[in-house]
Design an enzyme around this catalytic site. Structure first.
Site, mmCIF file in Angstrom:
data_model
loop_
_atom_site.group_PDB
_atom_site.id
_atom_site.type_symbol
_atom_site.label_atom_id
_atom_site.label_comp_id
_atom_site.label_asym_id
_atom_site.label_seq_id
_atom_site.Cartn_x
_atom_site.Cartn_y
_atom_site.Cartn_z
ATOM 1 N N SER A 17 0.860 -1.184 0.000
ATOM 2 C CA SER A 17 0.000 0.000 0.000
ATOM 3 C C SER A 17 0.890 1.225 0.000
ATOM 4 O O SER A 17 2.077 1.155 0.367
ATOM 5 C CB SER A 17 -0.883 -0.001 1.264
ATOM 6 O OG SER A 17 -1.459 1.262 1.515
ATOM 7 N N TYR A 48 -2.446 -0.348 10.524
ATOM 8 C CA TYR A 48 -2.323 -0.665 9.104
ATOM 9 C C TYR A 48 -0.969 -0.217 8.567
ATOM 10 O O TYR A 48 -0.285 -0.974 7.863
ATOM 11 C CB TYR A 48 -3.452 0.005 8.331
ATOM 12 C CG TYR A 48 -3.475 -0.351 6.861
ATOM 13 C CD1 TYR A 48 -3.959 -1.586 6.434
ATOM 14 C CD2 TYR A 48 -3.051 0.557 5.896
ATOM 15 C CE1 TYR A 48 -4.003 -1.910 5.087
ATOM 16 C CE2 TYR A 48 -3.088 0.246 4.547
ATOM 17 C CZ TYR A 48 -3.565 -0.990 4.151
ATOM 18 O OH TYR A 48 -3.603 -1.314 2.813
#
Length: 270
Positions: A147, A160
């Site tokens: 990501s 995250y």
């Protein structure tokens, strides 16, 4: 495109979390490029949809990426159905919906960590361990979905972002350990509206990123290229990394395809 044609013709791939979102887009594109796909997925409905779409080009394995036994079963299914394994795509993940550390109670932080890291880090490591030998036999590759949060802040919250930074470490170390027979790389996409969920321990198991992410013109503001990307916009780098001919010299790389790290020039004055 015929099954024997395409950039990935004849390759056998395994994709975790391939039933929806980016994972489904990767499966669809890989099959279109001539590959066969085995998918490890928790949802029987999503596996049924894949079989309806692709027939015998896809094999579904119902299971959980946090289980070593389920990862091993998926690899064995790929080898049994398609004669071997050429690429493993670790893709299943959870998002924390941008939760800051100080916005969570100690219990939410502790339990959210266990669940989110279990999928985003442990799941990748177990999948890699299960697939390594079969990939080495075919001089194959591993591709992990990371990501923009693996490279920059604000792609998620503390859990995250930390998990995706851990993914960078996995790529670097596994590329070192598995060379020269297995290439290990990652793709780092930006935000997109998919069915990506959050940890149940944080009461986010029934909430998808599509429910929270800005869409259309609002999402374009986060992109240096003035785009509101879909999952399909991010799949070409996976094809590149799975192809031996196109990425024979590439290992230990994280391809940043998010277009969020580059400042966007202000719109000209009217």
């Amino acid at each position: 495109m015929a099954a024997g044609q395409g950039r990935l013709a004849g390759l056998s791939v395994l994709v975790t979390g391939g039933g929806s979102g980016l994972g489904r887009a990767v499966v669809d594109r890989f099959v279109a490029e001539g590959a066969t796909a085995t998918v490890l997925e928790r949802s029987p409905e999503k596996l049924d949809n894949l079989r309806e779409a692709h027939g015998d080009r896809v094999r579904g394995v119902r299971g959980d990426v946090t289980s070593g036994e389920d990862n091993t079963a998926a690899v064995e299914a790929a080898v049994s159905a398609f004669g071997g394994l050429d690429a493993f795509v670790g893709n299943a993940g959870l998002w924390d919906f941008g939760r800051a550390a100080l916005d969570m109670s100690m219990a939410e932080l502790e339990n959210g960590y266990e669940e989110l890291f279990g999928v985003n880090v442990k799941g990748y490591l177990l999948g890699a361990r299960a697939a390594a030998q079969a990939l080495a036999e075919r001089r194959g590759s591993m591709i992990f979905t990371l990501s923009n949060a693996a490279l920059y802040p604000r792609g998620g919250g503390v859990l995250y972002t930390a998990s995706k930074h851990a993914g960078v470490g996995l790529v670097a170390q596994l590329a070192y350990e598995l060379a020269p027979r297995v290439r290990v790389n990652a793709v780092a996409p930006g935000g997109m509206a998919t069915d990506l969920r959050g940890p149940r321990a944080m009461a986010l198991g029934d909430t998808s990123i599509s429910d929270m992410l800005p869409t259309g013109d609002r999402l374009r503001r986060y992109s240096a290229l003035d785009l509101a990307p879909s999952a399909e916009d991010y799949v070409a780098p996976y094809v590149l990394l799975a192809s031996r001919e196109e990425s024979a010299t590439v290992t230990g790389a994280v391809l940043d395809v998010s277009a969020v790290g580059t400042p966007r020039r202000p719109d000209p004055a009217p």
